[in-house]
Design an enzyme around this catalytic site. Structure first.
Site, PDB file in Angstrom:
ATOM      1  N   ASP A   1       1.555   6.155   5.642  1.00 56.81           N
ATOM      2  CA  ASP A   1       0.621   5.220   5.012  1.00 56.81           C
ATOM      3  C   ASP A   1       1.148   4.611   3.700  1.00 56.81           C
ATOM      4  O   ASP A   1       0.448   3.853   3.039  1.00 56.81           O
ATOM      5  CB  ASP A   1      -0.727   5.930   4.783  1.00 56.81           C
ATOM      6  CG  ASP A   1      -1.923   5.024   4.994  1.00 56.81           C
ATOM      7  OD1 ASP A   1      -1.751   3.958   5.620  1.00 56.81           O
ATOM      8  OD2 ASP A   1      -3.020   5.376   4.520  1.00 56.81           O
TER       9      ASP A   1
ATOM     10  N   GLU B   1      -9.447   3.458   2.243  1.00 54.92           N
ATOM     11  CA  GLU B   1      -8.932   3.609   0.884  1.00 54.92           C
ATOM     12  C   GLU B   1      -7.862   2.593   0.518  1.00 54.92           C
ATOM     13  O   GLU B   1      -7.686   2.267  -0.653  1.00 54.92           O
ATOM     14  CB  GLU B   1      -8.378   5.039   0.702  1.00 54.92           C
ATOM     15  CG  GLU B   1      -6.942   5.272   1.188  1.00 54.92           C
ATOM     16  CD  GLU B   1      -6.742   5.082   2.686  1.00 54.92           C
ATOM     17  OE1 GLU B   1      -7.747   5.161   3.424  1.00 54.92           O
ATOM     18  OE2 GLU B   1      -5.603   4.838   3.113  1.00 54.92           O
TER      19      GLU B   1
ATOM     20  N   ARG C   1      -7.601  -0.647   0.983  1.00 55.98           N
ATOM     21  CA  ARG C   1      -8.129  -1.871   0.361  1.00 55.98           C
ATOM     22  C   ARG C   1      -8.548  -1.626  -1.083  1.00 55.98           C
ATOM     23  O   ARG C   1      -8.495  -2.541  -1.912  1.00 55.98           O
ATOM     24  CB  ARG C   1      -9.308  -2.385   1.206  1.00 55.98           C
ATOM     25  CG  ARG C   1     -10.403  -1.367   1.378  1.00 55.98           C
ATOM     26  CD  ARG C   1     -11.325  -1.668   2.549  1.00 55.98           C
ATOM     27  NE  ARG C   1     -10.685  -1.440   3.848  1.00 55.98           N
ATOM     28  CZ  ARG C   1     -11.243  -1.710   5.016  1.00 55.98           C
ATOM     29  NH1 ARG C   1     -12.460  -2.226   5.058  1.00 55.98           N
ATOM     30  NH2 ARG C   1     -10.595  -1.478   6.142  1.00 55.98           N
TER      31      ARG C   1
ATOM     32  N   LYS D   1     -10.145  12.404   8.726  1.00 58.88           N
ATOM     33  CA  LYS D   1      -9.644  11.960  10.029  1.00 58.88           C
ATOM     34  C   LYS D   1      -9.639  13.136  11.000  1.00 58.88           C
ATOM     35  O   LYS D   1      -9.312  14.251  10.616  1.00 58.88           O
ATOM     36  CB  LYS D   1      -8.211  11.434   9.885  1.00 58.88           C
ATOM     37  CG  LYS D   1      -8.119  10.094   9.189  1.00 58.88           C
ATOM     38  CD  LYS D   1      -6.707   9.569   9.200  1.00 58.88           C
ATOM     39  CE  LYS D   1      -6.592   8.256   8.458  1.00 58.88           C
ATOM     40  NZ  LYS D   1      -7.335   7.145   9.082  1.00 58.88           N
TER      41      LYS D   1
ATOM     42  N   ASP E   1      -2.747  10.031   4.002  1.00 59.12           N
ATOM     43  CA  ASP E   1      -4.135   9.605   4.195  1.00 59.12           C
ATOM     44  C   ASP E   1      -4.857  10.611   5.083  1.00 59.12           C
ATOM     45  O   ASP E   1      -4.813  10.526   6.310  1.00 59.12           O
ATOM     46  CB  ASP E   1      -4.165   8.203   4.819  1.00 59.12           C
ATOM     47  CG  ASP E   1      -5.585   7.676   4.977  1.00 59.12           C
ATOM     48  OD1 ASP E   1      -6.523   8.318   4.454  1.00 59.12           O
ATOM     49  OD2 ASP E   1      -5.742   6.618   5.623  1.00 59.12           O
TER      50      ASP E   1
ATOM     51  N   ASP F   1     -12.303   6.776   3.986  1.00 56.01           N
ATOM     52  CA  ASP F   1     -11.080   6.521   4.747  1.00 56.01           C
ATOM     53  C   ASP F   1     -10.647   5.052   4.677  1.00 56.01           C
ATOM     54  O   ASP F   1      -9.564   4.698   5.124  1.00 56.01           O
ATOM     55  CB  ASP F   1     -11.292   6.946   6.205  1.00 56.01           C
ATOM     56  CG  ASP F   1      -9.978   7.150   6.951  1.00 56.01           C
ATOM     57  OD1 ASP F   1      -8.918   7.159   6.286  1.00 56.01           O
ATOM     58  OD2 ASP F   1     -10.022   7.296   8.185  1.00 56.01           O
TER      59      ASP F   1
ATOM     60  N   LYS G   1       0.844  -1.200   0.000  1.00 55.72           N
ATOM     61  CA  LYS G   1       0.000   0.000   0.000  1.00 55.72           C
ATOM     62  C   LYS G   1       0.877   1.246   0.000  1.00 55.72           C
ATOM     63  O   LYS G   1       1.718   1.431   0.885  1.00 55.72           O
ATOM     64  CB  LYS G   1      -0.904  -0.013   1.232  1.00 55.72           C
ATOM     65  CG  LYS G   1      -1.681   1.288   1.472  1.00 55.72           C
ATOM     66  CD  LYS G   1      -2.610   1.168   2.693  1.00 55.72           C
ATOM     67  CE  LYS G   1      -3.287   2.501   3.026  1.00 55.72           C
ATOM     68  NZ  LYS G   1      -4.146   2.421   4.231  1.00 55.72           N
TER      69      LYS G   1
HETATM   70  N1  BES Z   1      -4.216   4.255   7.015  1.00 59.09           N
HETATM   71  C1  BES Z   1      -5.315   3.940   7.826  1.00 59.09           C
HETATM   72  C2  BES Z   1      -5.002   2.919   8.914  1.00 59.09           C
HETATM   73  C3  BES Z   1      -3.966   3.277   9.943  1.00 59.09           C
HETATM   74  C4  BES Z   1      -4.342   3.640  11.223  1.00 59.09           C
HETATM   75  C5  BES Z   1      -2.612   3.183   9.659  1.00 59.09           C
HETATM   76  C6  BES Z   1      -3.384   3.928  12.178  1.00 59.09           C
HETATM   77  C7  BES Z   1      -1.658   3.484  10.621  1.00 59.09           C
HETATM   78  C8  BES Z   1      -2.039   3.848  11.881  1.00 59.09           C
HETATM   79  C9  BES Z   1      -6.452   3.364   6.973  1.00 59.09           C
HETATM   80  O1  BES Z   1      -6.542   3.865   5.685  1.00 59.09           O
HETATM   81  C10 BES Z   1      -7.731   3.715   7.634  1.00 59.09           C
HETATM   82  O2  BES Z   1      -8.048   4.870   7.702  1.00 59.09           O
HETATM   83  N2  BES Z   1      -8.473   2.698   8.085  1.00 59.09           N
HETATM   84  C11 BES Z   1      -9.727   2.902   8.700  1.00 59.09           C
HETATM   85  C12 BES Z   1     -10.671   1.861   8.149  1.00 59.09           C
HETATM   86  C13 BES Z   1     -12.115   2.077   8.550  1.00 59.09           C
HETATM   87  C14 BES Z   1     -12.662   3.345   7.942  1.00 59.09           C
HETATM   88  C15 BES Z   1     -12.910   0.876   8.094  1.00 59.09           C
HETATM   89  C16 BES Z   1      -9.555   2.739  10.212  1.00 59.09           C
HETATM   90  O3  BES Z   1      -8.764   1.884  10.633  1.00 59.09           O
HETATM   91  O4  BES Z   1     -10.194   3.482  10.937  1.00 59.09           O
HETATM   92 ZN    ZN Z   2      -4.782   4.535   4.882  1.00 56.82          ZN
HETATM   93 MN    MN Z   3      -7.657   5.653   5.578  1.00 55.96          MN
END
Ligand code: BES
Ligand code: ZN
Ligand code: MN
Length: 491
Positions: free
Chosen positions: A279, A340, A342, A268, A261, A338, A256
């Site tokens: 990210d 994104e 996947r 966020k 992000d 968010d 990825k």
């Molecule tokens: N990049 C984030 C995940 C992340 C969180 C990486 C903390 C490093 C540290 C990812 O894109 C994300 O935002 N995931 C969401 C998914 C949710 C919306 C289903 C999350 O984990 O909140």
């Molecule tokens: Zn992310």
């Molecule tokens: Mn995200």
């Protein structure tokens, strides 16, 4: 850092670092040191418990400082402890503002661990611990790196030297990734990642191909394009072909590469966005692994795949509720902008499988906060159904110290990502929000794998640290490089 071996102690270095197991004698090194230590132990200022440090200057030894470090109980000593204590030594030397030392650590560790493992663990953790991202610091704030380490090693053995060489390559490749992750997102753009990939490819025997936005449109990579849509930075899909194994099919490693992000319209909040330059750590792991693999001349065919773009907000950004069509034809309702990672992995994986027919696909991603909640920053999560692939990766993690822990992937989870208006949705439509979040993310990705053996590795907790640990710094860690390097070495 130069790591050399020497049959005795090198008298030209700044410090002597003696490592001693509990209940073992230290009398033979120097009279004055023995007296110092006897007193310190008697007055309970020091013991030889694991990682305890005693700093002195023995006048009868030719060093600026003599440092004693406890190794704890001999029967509790492991390779992981060796990595930790090596990190501790590096930190201690740096704190004393010294730049070279000689140590008996390798020799002592090899009384209970295998030579090759000792050489790997020591060289890796020396180089990892010596790293410092100081590019943007003034001279006065930079710490001086250690220049020379002299390892006392009494026998000449090819497996030890080989281990030092291998460990050095793997650790330097890991530090290379730390640099990429630590760089701010304003610098480490998808275009910059492309540039770094091209430099890597041209210096090694690696073939590179980069897909731009126009080609993605033509090929129908709607999921990746949707994420990239709101950013001024053009997206890239990078393929790096390393051929070390004659005619075998490729093993694909897909990372990825979200260079920032923001969350998109599902923005966020403060406290969650600040570190999101990290990210792209999965992409970094792919680049670092290919660097190591080519330097180690790994005899496997590896295709590194990097979908990279930014997840931003703008008047033309993707909206919650939008429906996109992925490369494999499946439609996806964007239930949360968010989620994104996947989406870009989906297109990268199905395109890779269609065009390059890999036998195995391993994806690495800072995918979910849920994985951090489950496992913290100590190990990454691994999810999939392929038992033997999972076991060999877990084993590589155990041996390298770049550890994994498995999360379940039962049939019961498999319909969580089914859509109602579309084939799929990008966040779960069942259960409470976030429920089994690391697993449902993997469920989504799995829908884009056709025939290959596949596994997903979530490095959200391990790729970037807010506090340093024994041999890592605050910031990027290069998580995944040691893991995959060991995995490929074991094949
Ligand atoms: N990049 C984030 C995940 C992340 C969180 C990486 C903390 C490093 C540290 C990812 O894109 C994300 O935002 N995931 C969401 C998914 C949710 C919306 C289903 C999350 O984990 O909140
Ligand atoms: Zn992310
Ligand atoms: Mn995200």
């Amino acid at each position: 850092m130069k790591i050399i071996t020497n049959s005795g102690f090198d008298s030209k270095v700044d410090a002597l670092v003696l490592t001693i197991f509990e209940n073992e004698s230290y009398k033979s090194y120097s009279k004055e040191l023995a007296t110092d230590l006897d007193n310190a132990i008697k007055q309970e200022r020091f013991s030889l418990k694991f990682q305890e440090v005693f700093i002195t200057k023995a006048q009868d030894l030719p060093y600026e400082r003599t440092i004693i470090i406890g190794l704890g109980k001999k029967d509790e000593f492991t390779t992981e402890r060796l990595r930790k204590v090596t990190g501790k030594i590096v930190k201690t030397i740096k704190a004393q503002k010294l730049t070279s030392f000689s140590t008996n650590l390798a020799h002592v560790a090899a009384t209970i661990l295998r030579e090759q493992d000792v050489a790997l663990a020591i060289s890796e953790s020396l180089i990892l611990a010596n790293y410092h991202f100081n590019k943007y610091l003034g001279k006065e704030k930079r710490t001086r790196p250690i220049e020379t380490v002299s390892l006392q090693w009494t026998t000449s053995s090819p497996s030890f030297d080989e281990g030092l060489r291998t460990g050095t390559i793997i650790a330097e490749s890991t530090n290379f990734v730390k640099d990429l992750v630590n760089e701010p997102a304003s610098v480490m753009t998808p275009t910059e990642i492309e540039k770094i990939a091209r430099t890597l490819a041209s210096s090694k025997k690696i073939k590179i191909r980069v897909m731009d936005r126009d080609e993605m449109k033509k090929e129908g990579l709607g999921a990746l394009l949707g994420v990239a849509q709101g950013s001024a930075q053009p997206p890239k899909l990078i393929f790096l072909e390393y051929k070390g194994g004659s005619s075998d099919p490729f093993i694909a490693i897909v990372g990825k590469g979200i260079t920032f992000d923001s969350g998109g319209y599902n923005l966020k909040p403060t406290g969650y966005m600040e570190d999101m330059k990290c990210d792209m750590a999965g992409a970094g792991a792919v680049l670092g692994t290919l660097k190591a693999a080519s330097e180690l001349k790994i005899k496997v065919n590896i295709i590194g795949v990097i979908p990279t773009c930014e997840n931003m907000v703008s008047g033309i950004a993707q909206r919650p509720g939008d429906i996109v069509r992925a490369y494999n034809g499946k439609t996806i309702e964007i239930t949360n902008t968010d989620a994104e990672g996947r989406l870009i992995l989906a297109d990268a994986i199905s395109y890779t499988e269609a065009k390059y027919k890999p036998s195995i696909i391993i994806d690495l991603a800072t995918l979910t906060g849920a994985c951090v909640v489950a496992l913290g920053v100590v190990c990454a999560g691994i999810i999939g159904k392929d038992e033997s692939l999972i076991h060999s990766l877990i084993d590589a993690g155990e041996k390298s110290g770049d550890r994994l822990w498995r999360l379940p992937f039962f049939d019961d989870y498999q319909d969580y990502m089914d859509g109602s208006l579309s084939d799929l949705r990008n966040t779960a439509g069942k259960g409470k929000p976030g429920e089994a979040g690391a697993i449902t993310g993997a469920v989504f990705i799995s829908k884009f794998v056709e025939k290959a053996r596949w596994v997903h590795i979530d490095i959200a907790g391990t790729a970037h640290l807010n506090e340093p640990n024994s041999y890592n710094q605050k910031g990027g860690t290069g998580s995944g490089v040691r893991l995959l390097s060991y995995y490929f070495m074991n094949l």
